[in-house]
Design a protein around this motif. Structure first.
Motif, PDB file in Angstrom:
ATOM      1  N   SER A 187       0.802  -1.227   0.000  1.00 21.39           N
ATOM      2  CA  SER A 187       0.000   0.000   0.000  1.00 21.39           C
ATOM      3  C   SER A 187       0.834   1.276   0.000  1.00 21.39           C
ATOM      4  CB  SER A 187      -0.929   0.017   1.217  1.00 21.39           C
ATOM      5  OG  SER A 187      -0.179   0.066   2.424  1.00 21.39           O
ATOM      6  N   ILE A 188       2.170   1.161   0.223  1.00 20.80           N
ATOM      7  CA  ILE A 188       3.002   2.373   0.253  1.00 20.80           C
ATOM      8  C   ILE A 188       3.398   2.818  -1.155  1.00 20.80           C
ATOM      9  CG2 ILE A 188       3.918   1.706   2.500  1.00 20.80           C
ATOM     10  CD1 ILE A 188       6.654   1.249   0.987  1.00 20.80           C
ATOM     11  N   PHE A 189       3.022   2.032  -2.173  1.00 23.33           N
ATOM     12  CA  PHE A 189       3.435   2.324  -3.543  1.00 23.33           C
ATOM     13  C   PHE A 189       2.268   2.853  -4.383  1.00 23.33           C
ATOM     14  CE2 PHE A 189       6.198  -1.208  -2.221  1.00 23.33           C
ATOM     15  CZ  PHE A 189       7.449  -0.718  -2.557  1.00 23.33           C
ATOM     16  N   TRP A 190       2.633   3.703  -5.345  1.00 20.44           N
ATOM     17  CA  TRP A 190       1.720   4.060  -6.419  1.00 20.44           C
ATOM     18  C   TRP A 190       2.462   3.923  -7.752  1.00 20.44           C
ATOM     19  CZ3 TRP A 190       1.930   7.877 -10.249  1.00 20.44           C
ATOM     20  CH2 TRP A 190       0.791   7.922 -11.069  1.00 20.44           C
ATOM     21  N   PRO A 191       1.904   3.157  -8.698  1.00 25.08           N
ATOM     22  CA  PRO A 191       0.764   2.252  -8.516  1.00 25.08           C
ATOM     23  C   PRO A 191       1.148   1.080  -7.620  1.00 25.08           C
ATOM     24  CG  PRO A 191       1.777   1.909 -10.656  1.00 25.08           C
ATOM     25  CD  PRO A 191       2.459   3.104 -10.072  1.00 25.08           C
ATOM     26  N   GLN A 192       0.152   0.454  -7.000  1.00 31.51           N
ATOM     27  CA  GLN A 192       0.410  -0.661  -6.105  1.00 31.51           C
ATOM     28  C   GLN A 192       0.855  -1.877  -6.905  1.00 31.51           C
ATOM     29  OE1 GLN A 192      -2.258  -1.057  -2.717  1.00 31.51           O
ATOM     30  NE2 GLN A 192      -2.393  -3.257  -3.090  1.00 31.51           N
ATOM     31  N   PRO A 193       2.011  -2.455  -6.560  1.00 29.42           N
ATOM     32  CA  PRO A 193       2.515  -3.604  -7.324  1.00 29.42           C
ATOM     33  C   PRO A 193       1.723  -4.873  -7.010  1.00 29.42           C
ATOM     34  CG  PRO A 193       3.928  -3.161  -5.453  1.00 29.42           C
ATOM     35  CD  PRO A 193       2.917  -2.055  -5.470  1.00 29.42           C
ATOM     36  N   ASN A 194       1.896  -5.872  -7.846  1.00 27.78           N
ATOM     37  CA  ASN A 194       1.221  -7.160  -7.643  1.00 27.78           C
ATOM     38  C   ASN A 194       2.091  -8.138  -6.868  1.00 27.78           C
ATOM     39  OD1 ASN A 194      -1.081  -6.387  -9.156  1.00 27.78           O
ATOM     40  ND2 ASN A 194       0.036  -6.814 -11.052  1.00 27.78           N
ATOM     41  N   VAL A 195       3.211  -7.653  -6.358  1.00 24.43           N
ATOM     42  CA  VAL A 195       4.132  -8.509  -5.605  1.00 24.43           C
ATOM     43  C   VAL A 195       4.455  -7.858  -4.266  1.00 24.43           C
ATOM     44  CG1 VAL A 195       5.173  -9.514  -7.663  1.00 24.43           C
ATOM     45  CG2 VAL A 195       6.142  -7.428  -6.694  1.00 24.43           C
ATOM     46  N   ASP A 196       4.868  -8.680  -3.312  1.00 16.63           N
ATOM     47  CA  ASP A 196       5.291  -8.161  -2.018  1.00 16.63           C
ATOM     48  C   ASP A 196       6.732  -7.677  -2.093  1.00 16.63           C
ATOM     49  OD1 ASP A 196       2.886  -8.718  -0.625  1.00 16.63           O
ATOM     50  OD2 ASP A 196       3.442 -10.833  -0.519  1.00 16.63           O
ATOM     51  N   SER A 197       7.092  -6.795  -1.182  1.00 12.08           N
ATOM     52  CA  SER A 197       8.434  -6.215  -1.173  1.00 12.08           C
ATOM     53  C   SER A 197       9.084  -6.393   0.195  1.00 12.08           C
ATOM     54  CB  SER A 197       8.378  -4.719  -1.511  1.00 12.08           C
ATOM     55  OG  SER A 197       7.738  -4.509  -2.742  1.00 12.08           O
ATOM     56  N   LYS A 198      10.404  -6.458   0.174  1.00 10.41           N
ATOM     57  CA  LYS A 198      11.164  -6.551   1.414  1.00 10.41           C
ATOM     58  C   LYS A 198      12.405  -5.676   1.329  1.00 10.41           C
ATOM     59  CE  LYS A 198       9.914 -11.261   2.895  1.00 10.41           C
ATOM     60  NZ  LYS A 198      10.441 -12.614   3.234  1.00 10.41           N
ATOM     61  N   LEU A 199      12.962  -5.394   2.497  1.00 15.46           N
ATOM     62  CA  LEU A 199      14.225  -4.661   2.589  1.00 15.46           C
ATOM     63  C   LEU A 199      15.372  -5.641   2.793  1.00 15.46           C
ATOM     64  CD1 LEU A 199      13.134  -1.817   5.043  1.00 15.46           C
ATOM     65  CD2 LEU A 199      13.186  -1.733   2.548  1.00 15.46           C
ATOM     66  N   VAL A 200      16.492  -5.336   2.161  1.00 11.75           N
ATOM     67  CA  VAL A 200      17.710  -6.131   2.318  1.00 11.75           C
ATOM     68  C   VAL A 200      18.830  -5.192   2.756  1.00 11.75           C
ATOM     69  CG1 VAL A 200      19.480  -7.444   1.099  1.00 11.75           C
ATOM     70  CG2 VAL A 200      17.076  -7.877   0.622  1.00 11.75           C
ATOM     71  N   GLY A 201      19.527  -5.573   3.804  1.00 10.83           N
ATOM     72  CA  GLY A 201      20.662  -4.782   4.255  1.00 10.83           C
ATOM     73  C   GLY A 201      21.967  -5.484   3.931  1.00 10.83           C
ATOM     74  N   PHE A 202      23.024  -4.706   3.760  1.00 15.23           N
ATOM     75  CA  PHE A 202      24.338  -5.309   3.507  1.00 15.23           C
ATOM     76  C   PHE A 202      25.439  -4.518   4.190  1.00 15.23           C
ATOM     77  CE2 PHE A 202      24.219  -2.083   0.212  1.00 15.23           C
ATOM     78  CZ  PHE A 202      25.536  -1.663   0.103  1.00 15.23           C
ATOM     79  N   LYS A 203      26.495  -5.224   4.538  1.00 16.82           N
ATOM     80  CA  LYS A 203      27.722  -4.612   5.060  1.00 16.82           C
ATOM     81  C   LYS A 203      28.887  -5.185   4.271  1.00 16.82           C
ATOM     82  CE  LYS A 203      26.176  -3.727   9.808  1.00 16.82           C
ATOM     83  NZ  LYS A 203      26.187  -2.272   9.705  1.00 16.82           N
ATOM     84  N   ARG A 204      29.667  -4.309   3.679  1.00 17.96           N
ATOM     85  CA  ARG A 204      30.792  -4.771   2.873  1.00 17.96           C
ATOM     86  C   ARG A 204      31.872  -5.369   3.768  1.00 17.96           C
ATOM     87  NH1 ARG A 204      32.822  -3.800  -2.289  1.00 17.96           N
ATOM     88  NH2 ARG A 204      31.223  -2.259  -2.728  1.00 17.96           N
ATOM     89  N   ARG A 205      32.502  -6.390   3.231  1.00 19.24           N
ATOM     90  CA  ARG A 205      33.660  -6.978   3.903  1.00 19.24           C
ATOM     91  C   ARG A 205      34.749  -7.211   2.859  1.00 19.24           C
ATOM     92  NH1 ARG A 205      33.290 -12.051   2.250  1.00 19.24           N
ATOM     93  NH2 ARG A 205      31.261 -13.064   1.988  1.00 19.24           N
ATOM     94  N   GLU A 206      35.901  -7.613   3.313  1.00 16.59           N
ATOM     95  CA  GLU A 206      37.010  -7.854   2.393  1.00 16.59           C
ATOM     96  C   GLU A 206      36.661  -8.996   1.443  1.00 16.59           C
ATOM     97  OE1 GLU A 206      41.830  -8.799   2.537  1.00 16.59           O
ATOM     98  OE2 GLU A 206      40.697  -8.428   4.389  1.00 16.59           O
ATOM     99  N   THR A 207      36.934  -8.815   0.165  1.00 15.04           N
ATOM    100  CA  THR A 207      36.646  -9.864  -0.809  1.00 15.04           C
ATOM    101  C   THR A 207      37.635 -11.022  -0.650  1.00 15.04           C
ATOM    102  OG1 THR A 207      38.043  -8.861  -2.497  1.00 15.04           O
ATOM    103  CG2 THR A 207      35.717  -8.216  -2.473  1.00 15.04           C
ATOM    104  N   PRO A 208      37.230 -12.235  -1.081  1.00 12.08           N
ATOM    105  CA  PRO A 208      38.114 -13.401  -0.915  1.00 12.08           C
ATOM    106  C   PRO A 208      39.324 -13.411  -1.842  1.00 12.08           C
ATOM    107  CG  PRO A 208      35.805 -14.053  -1.181  1.00 12.08           C
ATOM    108  CD  PRO A 208      35.903 -12.618  -1.555  1.00 12.08           C
ATOM    109  N   GLY A 209      39.359 -12.502  -2.845  1.00 15.90           N
ATOM    110  CA  GLY A 209      40.481 -12.520  -3.772  1.00 15.90           C
ATOM    111  C   GLY A 209      40.411 -11.389  -4.764  1.00 15.90           C
ATOM    112  N   ASP A 210      41.259 -11.452  -5.783  1.00 18.19           N
ATOM    113  CA  ASP A 210      41.334 -10.379  -6.768  1.00 18.19           C
ATOM    114  C   ASP A 210      40.307 -10.573  -7.880  1.00 18.19           C
ATOM    115  OD1 ASP A 210      42.356 -12.433  -8.320  1.00 18.19           O
ATOM    116  OD2 ASP A 210      44.412 -11.708  -8.262  1.00 18.19           O
TER     117      ASP A 210
END
Length: 279
Positions: A187-210
């Motif tokens: 209901s927070i969207f216009w137009p209202q989508p036909n799918v549900d939505s979620k939030l995803v959080g991320f924190k960067r870390r050191e990559t395993p390689g080059d």
């Protein structure tokens, strides 16, 4: 500062003769409380340079202007890109800290300033490619929160040996720890989508390689999940010239050849790729 409500969202769209585009994934957030909640969840501080992809009519942008040192917004639709500074100036005394770039996020190679936090309602049709592309090209991004389709959020945050775990889960883990950060109502969207939505959080870390290792790892991930019910020795046979050769490489990497891709975390795939270099 006043944020945008449902009525003003519709007025702006009408003034721009804007009919939300499905192909561009245009569903505009009109709930100011939710926008502020997303910004809080992202932990945005006055020293952060915030990056937004697909700002649309500016609901989330205005909430970011309240907290950040500067905001960079990347918008593919030229009408929206041209309108956003006008909307910001009308609603915020901090509109001067906003930089708007009219470009497809997937073609970005760099930005005029280095962002530290990503906060975005990502276009749902390209959310995973955009998310991975930004992690790749913008090492200054240390954390963030993105809103995506619910099933995509579950895949990005999934862990090994779960049904949601797959290519997006492992590739995102190359750069960052990704976790679910809550649900949002249609209901927070216009137009209202036909799918549900979620939030995803991320924190960067050191990559395993080059970068060379990353490309090998990602090629192996693609093969491992192309037919996810296949054992790794079969799934990777085309890369190594047969199942027997693939089994030898997997065994040398300390990986059980009878496992499936869904059993390995990013470090397992790196072990395989590293063995490929040596063989």
């Amino acid at each position: 500062m006043s944020l945008l409500g449902a009525a003003e969202i519709r007025e702006l769209a009408e003034a721009l003769d804007l009919k939300p585009s499905k192909s561009l994934g245009q569903n505009f957030v009109h709930d100011g409380n939710v926008c502020r909640k997303i910004v809080r969840t992202a932990g945005l501080t006055p020293t952060d340079i915030a990056l937004e992809i697909g700002p649309g009519l500016g609901s989330l942008t205005l909430a970011m202007l309240e907290e950040a040192q500067a905001v960079v917004a990347v918008e593919i639709d030229s009408r929206l890109a041209n309108q956003l500074p006008i909307t910001a100036a009308k609603h915020s005394e901090r509109a001067d800290i906003l930089t708007v770039i009219n470009q497809d996020a997937l073609t970005l190679k760099s930005l005029p300033i280095d962002p530290t936090v990503l906060i975005a309602n990502l276009p749902y049709n390209v959310s995973v490619p955009v998310f991975l592309h930004l992690l790749e090209i913008l090492p200054s991004l240390r954390s963030g929160v993105v809103m995506v389709q619910a099933e995509v959020a579950d895949r990005l945050a999934a862990k090994p040996n779960s049904k949601e775990y797959g290519i997006p889960s492992v590739k995102a883990a190359w750069w960052a720890d990704v976790t679910g950060a809550g649900s949002v109502s249609r209901s927070i969207f216009w137009p209202q989508p036909n799918v549900d939505s979620k939030l995803v959080g991320f924190k960067r870390r050191e990559t395993p390689g080059d970068e060379e290792l990353r490309k090998k790892v990602f090629a192996i991930i693609d093969l491992a999940f192309a037919q996810r019910r296949k054992m790794l020795r079969s799934a990777l046979s085309s890369m190594y010239g047969g199942s027997a050769a693939a089994e030898a490489v997997l065994s040398a990497a300390g990986i059980d050849p009878t496992l499936r891709g869904e059993a390995l975390d990013i470090h397992g795939f790196c072990a395989i790729a590293s063995q490929q270099v040596e063989s």
